[in-house]
Design an enzyme around this catalytic site. Structure first.
Site, PDB file in Angstrom:
ATOM      1  N   TYR B  38       0.878  -1.158   0.000  1.00  0.00           N
ATOM      2  CA  TYR B  38       0.000   0.000   0.000  1.00  0.00           C
ATOM      3  C   TYR B  38       0.911   1.201   0.000  1.00  0.00           C
ATOM      4  O   TYR B  38       1.774   1.321   0.863  1.00  0.00           O
ATOM      5  CB  TYR B  38      -0.847   0.048   1.270  1.00  0.00           C
ATOM      6  CG  TYR B  38      -1.855  -1.045   1.397  1.00  0.00           C
ATOM      7  CD1 TYR B  38      -3.126  -0.884   0.866  1.00  0.00           C
ATOM      8  CD2 TYR B  38      -1.554  -2.209   2.081  1.00  0.00           C
ATOM      9  CE1 TYR B  38      -4.074  -1.865   1.007  1.00  0.00           C
ATOM     10  CE2 TYR B  38      -2.502  -3.199   2.229  1.00  0.00           C
ATOM     11  CZ  TYR B  38      -3.755  -3.034   1.695  1.00  0.00           C
ATOM     12  OH  TYR B  38      -4.686  -3.996   1.843  1.00  0.00           O
ATOM     13  N   HIS B 194     -18.687   3.124   5.083  1.00  0.00           N
ATOM     14  CA  HIS B 194     -17.491   2.279   5.027  1.00  0.00           C
ATOM     15  C   HIS B 194     -17.680   0.980   5.789  1.00  0.00           C
ATOM     16  O   HIS B 194     -16.750   0.194   5.907  1.00  0.00           O
ATOM     17  CB  HIS B 194     -16.279   3.021   5.593  1.00  0.00           C
ATOM     18  CG  HIS B 194     -15.719   4.027   4.641  1.00  0.00           C
ATOM     19  ND1 HIS B 194     -15.990   5.370   4.742  1.00  0.00           N
ATOM     20  CD2 HIS B 194     -14.931   3.898   3.556  1.00  0.00           C
ATOM     21  CE1 HIS B 194     -15.383   6.009   3.764  1.00  0.00           C
ATOM     22  NE2 HIS B 194     -14.741   5.147   3.024  1.00  0.00           N
ATOM     23  N   ARG B 224      -5.937  10.555  -4.731  1.00  0.00           N
ATOM     24  CA  ARG B 224      -5.315   9.253  -4.518  1.00  0.00           C
ATOM     25  C   ARG B 224      -5.796   8.310  -5.600  1.00  0.00           C
ATOM     26  O   ARG B 224      -6.824   8.535  -6.232  1.00  0.00           O
ATOM     27  CB  ARG B 224      -5.636   8.702  -3.139  1.00  0.00           C
ATOM     28  CG  ARG B 224      -7.110   8.419  -2.899  1.00  0.00           C
ATOM     29  CD  ARG B 224      -7.329   7.920  -1.484  1.00  0.00           C
ATOM     30  NE  ARG B 224      -6.704   6.623  -1.262  1.00  0.00           N
ATOM     31  CZ  ARG B 224      -7.325   5.462  -1.447  1.00  0.00           C
ATOM     32  NH1 ARG B 224      -8.564   5.431  -1.843  1.00  0.00           N
ATOM     33  NH2 ARG B 224      -6.690   4.319  -1.233  1.00  0.00           N
ATOM     34  N   ASN B 226      -6.850   4.335  -6.613  1.00  0.00           N
ATOM     35  CA  ASN B 226      -7.362   3.079  -6.088  1.00  0.00           C
ATOM     36  C   ASN B 226      -7.483   2.150  -7.289  1.00  0.00           C
ATOM     37  O   ASN B 226      -7.498   2.608  -8.424  1.00  0.00           O
ATOM     38  CB  ASN B 226      -8.725   3.352  -5.449  1.00  0.00           C
ATOM     39  CG  ASN B 226      -9.143   2.233  -4.532  1.00  0.00           C
ATOM     40  OD1 ASN B 226      -8.379   1.306  -4.280  1.00  0.00           O
ATOM     41  ND2 ASN B 226     -10.369   2.310  -4.059  1.00  0.00           N
ATOM     42  N   GLU B 266      -8.879   3.942 -10.345  1.00  0.00           N
ATOM     43  CA  GLU B 266      -9.813   5.004 -10.000  1.00  0.00           C
ATOM     44  C   GLU B 266      -9.030   6.175  -9.420  1.00  0.00           C
ATOM     45  O   GLU B 266      -8.337   6.027  -8.415  1.00  0.00           O
ATOM     46  CB  GLU B 266     -10.789   4.459  -8.961  1.00  0.00           C
ATOM     47  CG  GLU B 266     -11.943   5.357  -8.647  1.00  0.00           C
ATOM     48  CD  GLU B 266     -12.943   4.629  -7.754  1.00  0.00           C
ATOM     49  OE1 GLU B 266     -13.975   4.186  -8.275  1.00  0.00           O
ATOM     50  OE2 GLU B 266     -12.678   4.480  -6.553  1.00  0.00           O
ATOM     51  N   TYR B 317     -11.243  -9.403  -1.184  1.00  0.00           N
ATOM     52  CA  TYR B 317     -11.938  -8.131  -1.031  1.00  0.00           C
ATOM     53  C   TYR B 317     -12.203  -7.482  -2.392  1.00  0.00           C
ATOM     54  O   TYR B 317     -13.254  -6.902  -2.634  1.00  0.00           O
ATOM     55  CB  TYR B 317     -11.081  -7.254  -0.134  1.00  0.00           C
ATOM     56  CG  TYR B 317     -11.461  -5.809  -0.060  1.00  0.00           C
ATOM     57  CD1 TYR B 317     -12.745  -5.422   0.301  1.00  0.00           C
ATOM     58  CD2 TYR B 317     -10.517  -4.825  -0.315  1.00  0.00           C
ATOM     59  CE1 TYR B 317     -13.074  -4.098   0.386  1.00  0.00           C
ATOM     60  CE2 TYR B 317     -10.836  -3.499  -0.230  1.00  0.00           C
ATOM     61  CZ  TYR B 317     -12.118  -3.134   0.119  1.00  0.00           C
ATOM     62  OH  TYR B 317     -12.433  -1.815   0.193  1.00  0.00           O
ATOM     63  N   LYS B 318     -11.260  -7.607  -3.296  1.00  0.00           N
ATOM     64  CA  LYS B 318     -11.420  -6.991  -4.608  1.00  0.00           C
ATOM     65  C   LYS B 318     -12.109  -7.921  -5.610  1.00  0.00           C
ATOM     66  O   LYS B 318     -12.274  -7.553  -6.777  1.00  0.00           O
ATOM     67  CB  LYS B 318     -10.057  -6.547  -5.145  1.00  0.00           C
ATOM     68  CG  LYS B 318      -9.469  -5.358  -4.380  1.00  0.00           C
ATOM     69  CD  LYS B 318      -8.133  -4.928  -4.952  1.00  0.00           C
ATOM     70  CE  LYS B 318      -7.482  -3.828  -4.120  1.00  0.00           C
ATOM     71  NZ  LYS B 318      -8.073  -2.491  -4.316  1.00  0.00           N
TER      72      LYS B 318
END
Lengths: 317, 351, 223
Positions: B38, B194, B224, B226, B266, B317-318
């Site tokens: 990350y 969230h 940022r 993503n 993104e 998660y993705k």
């Protein structure tokens, strides 16, 4: 003008609206229109005083969204540390000044059913932009101004809906009964107060006693009057500097005088941006940001308003 | 700079969406190192950076016309992809002002904004629109101001209202790749929306992010990157249409994965709005297939290495678990083990 | 006032960005079939007690959700505000003198709305019952302009859920199983822990969208 952090402004007009109140109008000295002004926003103005640079935050009274000019009203304060005196005695039309972009720590709550504003004296200035925003849109609001009787009409030109404005002063039959004001207000009202500490504290206390949820009560305090006190010394550990903080300047101003940068925003102990770690010494907290435990811990300080109990502070700067 | 639009490409049905060589080279590739990490990737949204995507605060590229059309199709099928609570009207006008000024000043050959006091005229040449309206008067536009302008810009948009020491998702235009439901989430506060992010062990993260955002300043936007992966160049991967696109995840083979599997990046930016004190939150997506990405040798190597070291939790998660082994097998062909330089830049000027 | 509660540590924040993502627009809800135990959108509850800062109190009770003796215990704990207390009971009679009894949720909501029209900042609302019941009362109170802080909820009785279908946007009531057929579109929905206060409902997502017919065992998990 889409991004940026500093503006160069020219003083376009100066007008005294009472013996102690001065209106200053600024226009952009750079190209194009200014960034839109905002409801409840302030401008941090840098003034080049004779002895030192002075930075003060002033509420914008312009109609929200104004891009041709910004206006502020400054009261002459006897115990002024320089900003108010400078604006009343030295500032003249045509002068160039550096300011921040508009910042906002006191925006109205757009989802409110009704807005109730309580102002003490010059504390009315943020509400002039509220009124300019709300007037004519069918938004329910009341503005209560507490001031000296002779000043009760000073702000009338900025108050287009006089039936929603109530002026109070210190005489029988004219004082503001705060608990009564807060008693019968409709659900989803929001209460805003700006003025001297005694008024703000009275309103906050009445709201709590009167059963108002705290997230419906908002205040903007005058920071500047708070920041003077006994002189003390501060060591800026990382910069290797030792500085003297005078009686009439804030710790933040003393740090800036030495050329050390501290990020800051409101300069009044409210926003938390200038939070600094304390390595040694005991702070005298005067801010409205740190919680009780954080105050007691003594590991952090808001240098814009807070000072030292210990005579010497060692800071992680 | 002239943009050669590809008005006929599609993001559904026959999926004719492709990137030109120039579009591949400007792709905002999000991995600065070979092993997955990350990165500290929140930064001021200033002009310039490793990708030309950062040259303008709001980026317009060759897919502009096709992407706006795909949004219109999705809205036609499901108007609930746009929603704004009543108290957000001031923020809607703030948004129209910011977005029209960004576009007209950075792309004067495509967009014009003329102001005569509150009488504004907006010209959008690629979409053939000319609209005069009165700033602040909703009934002078064909739809709400936020819907009006976001129908004409690539990417999803949200507006976050600031109150109670939190941010509320009180308006949105969400038609592209948003694996979340605006109708379910609208009106939620920061912590509530969230809720599903499965990182309970890192309690405190969102609290700190929230405090940071609460202090966001007008004139100082942040950004940022993503990323996730999507099967087919499909913008509408919402929960609403999951039954339509979910089965695509089972169709990948070694033969078709290079063409069908897309890296979706993104670019999230956050802007403090003036009058409303709300935050405008554009979420701009960029899609490139594996076939397209491996044409940049550094990116082919790196994508293989990053996906190889991706923590299992994150792959789940993705939504990558079902096809990750096939993707790695495909990408291994493009990873000769040669060293790569750090940073995201393509480091070549033509393909 | 809301900004002054705690300390933003920007270095910590950078670390936080280093170790996770703020995925507002990017949550693969569809793939995480096992929700984390402490999902933040999942409400938590405590027992009801009056908020004495308020001046007008409205207590709304789902009769069937109470345990024997719970009604009189409630009555006792609200003694301190009894003079300013109105009580609405939904379903059947309870031993609460002066309570306004309504036959069902719809009638109860009408009574609550009538009572809250013209509510002030001093109004407080309390609701006890199943989650669909108390969140319906919550929505009525919010619509009347009350703040979250003027409302107290207590979950009692069945764990049954209201489920909102992400595909057709219909709600399915009284759900007690991990997977349920949507009353709107008939799709079999996995009941997720993601909760919307506005809808008073949990999210339902088609369980077998990727591979039709691939449906795990259906179990009663919200009795």
């Amino acid at each position: 003008m889409i991004t940026g952090d500093q503006l160069q402004l020219r003083v376009a007009a100066i007008r005294d609206i009472s013996p102690t109140l001065r209106l200053v109008r600024f226009e952009n000295a750079g190209d194009g229109p200014l960034p839109p002004s905002a409801t409840g926003a302030h401008l941090q103005v840098v003034l080049q005083g004779a002895q030192k640079e002075i930075r003060n935050a002033y509420s914008l009274i312009s109609k929200p969204g104004s891009r041709d000019a910004y206006e502020i009203i400054v009261r002459r304060v006897p115990e002024s540390r320089g900003g108010s005196a400078y604006i009343h005695e030295q500032l003249k039309t045509g002068d160039l000044l550096t300011t921040s972009w508009p910042g906002n720590l006191f925006a109205p709550q757009r989802s409110a059913r009704k807005h109730i504003m309580v102002a003490g004296g010059i504390g009315i200035t943020p509400f002039l932009s509220y009124v300019a925003d709300f007037a004519g849109k069918g938004i329910d609001y009341e503005l209560h101004l507490c001031c000296r009787e002779e000043e009760k009409d000073s702000f009338a030109p900025w108050l287009p809906e006089p039936d929603k404005v109530f002026v109070h002063w210190d005489a029988d039959g004219h004082r503001l009964d705060i608990p009564a004001l807060l008693l019968r207000q409709p659900a989803n009202s929001h209460l805003y107060v700006c003025g001297p500490d005694f008024l703000t504290n009275d309103v906050l206390e009445a709201a709590e006693t009167g059963g108002w949820p705290d997230n419906h009560v908002h205040c903007e305090r005058f920071g500047n009057a708070l920041s003077g006190g006994e002189a003390f010394r501060a060591v800026l550990q990382r910069s290797g500097k030792e500085i003297e903080v005078g009686e009439h300047e804030s710790l933040l101003e003393a740090i800036e005088r030495e050329g050390v940068e501290v990020p800051c925003l409101c300069r009044g102990g409210a926003c938390g941006v200038c939070l600094t770690s304390v390595l040694d010494g005991e702070p005298e907290h005067r801010d409205h940001y740190l919680g009780k435990a954080e105050r007691a811990g003594g590991k952090h300080i808001m240098p814009c308003v807070s000072r030292a109990k210990s005579g010497l502070l060692v800071l992680d700067l | 700079m002239t943009i050669l639009f590809k008005p006929d490409e599609t993001y559904r049905g026959d999926y004719t969406y492709r990137n030109s060589d120039a579009a591949i080279l400007r792709f905002p590739f999000p991995f600065p190192e070979d092993s997955y990490m990350y990165s500290v990737n929140i930064e001021p949204h200033v002009r310039g950076g490793f990708t030309p995507v950062y040259n303008n605060p709001i980026d317009v590229d060759e897919h502009y016309i096709a992407e706006c059309r795909d949004r219109a199709i999705t809205l036609e099928r499901d108007p609930g992809r746009y929603a704004a609570l009543p108290h957000m009207m001031t923020a809607q006008w703030d948004s129209i002002e910011l977005l029209m000024e960004c576009l007209s000043s950075d792309y004067p050959e495509l967009f014009s904004l003329h102001k005569d006091g509150d009488r504004w005229t907006w010209i959008n040449r690629p979409l053939g629109i000319e609209q005069s309206f009165t700033f602040g008067k909703e009934d002078t536009l064909p739809c709400e101001p936020f819907e009006y302008i976001t129908r004409q810009i690539q990417g999803d948009f949200a507006i976050l209202d600031q109150r109670n020491g939190s941010l509320y998702l009180d308006a949105g235009m969400v038609t592209a790749q948003a694996d979340w439901s605006l109708q379910f989430d609208v009106g939620m506060d920061f912590m509530e929306w969230h809720g599903p992010v499965p990182l309970a062990h890192q309690a405190g993260v969102f609290e700190r992010a929230l405090k940071y955002l609460l202090m966001l300043r007008q004139g100082q936007p942040m950004r940022r990157l993503n990323w996730t992966m999507t099967v087919n160049p499909r913008l509408d991967t919402s929960p609403e249409t999951y039954p339509e696109w979910g089965p695509d995840r089972t169709t990948l083979t070694l033969d078709n994965i290079g063409r069908k599997l897309h890296l979706r990046v993104e670019l999230q930016t956050l802007w403090r709005l003036p009058r409303s004190n709300a935050i405008l939150f554009p979420l701009r997506g960029y899609l490139a297939s594996l076939d397209e990405l491996v044409r940049v040798p550094k990116w082919g190597r790196r994508l293989h290495r990053v996906l190889s070291t991706l923590p299992r939790e994150l792959a789940e998660y993705k939504g990558l678990v079902r096809f990750l082994p096939t993707a790695l097998e495909y990408l291994s062909t493009y990873d000769d083990g040669a060293p790569t330089t750090s940073g995201c830049a393509a480091e070549i000027s033509s393909l | 006032m809301s900004l002054r509660k705690s300390i933003p540590d920007f270095r910590l924040l950078e670390n936080s960005m280093n170790t996770t993502t703020c995925d507002a627009g990017h949550r693969s809800e569809l793939n995480d079939r096992t929700a984390p135990p402490s999902m933040r959108s999942r409400p938590t509850y405590s027992s009801l007690s009056p908020d004495t800062a308020g001046a007008e109190h409205l207590l709304v009770i789902e009769a069937d959700a109470l345990q024997p003796g719970q009604a009189s215990a409630l009555s006792k704990s609200f003694t301190s505000v009894a003079e300013a207390l109105r009580t609405v009971v939904s379903g059947s009679e309870l031993p609460l003198p002066g309570a306004n009894v309504q036959p069902d949720l719809a009638a109860t909501l009408l009574a609550v709305k009538a009572r809250l029209s013209g509510a002030t900042m001093q109004q407080r609302v309390y609701a006890i019952g199943s989650e669909p019941f108390i969140w319906s009362i919550h929505t009525a109170a919010i619509d009347a302009g009350l703040d979250e802080k003027q409302i107290r909820l207590c979950h009692s009785g069945s764990l049954k859920r209201r489920v909102w279908c992400t595909h057709c946007h219909e709600t399915t009531e009284n759900v007690t199983t991990n997977i349920v057929a949507c009353t709107g579109c008939g799709r079999r929905l996995l009941v997720r822990d993601h909760f919307s206060r506005r809808l008073g409902a949990f999210m339902g997502v088609q369980i077998d969208a990727e591979v039709p017919g691939d449906v795990p065992a259906i179990e009663e998990v919200f009795p």
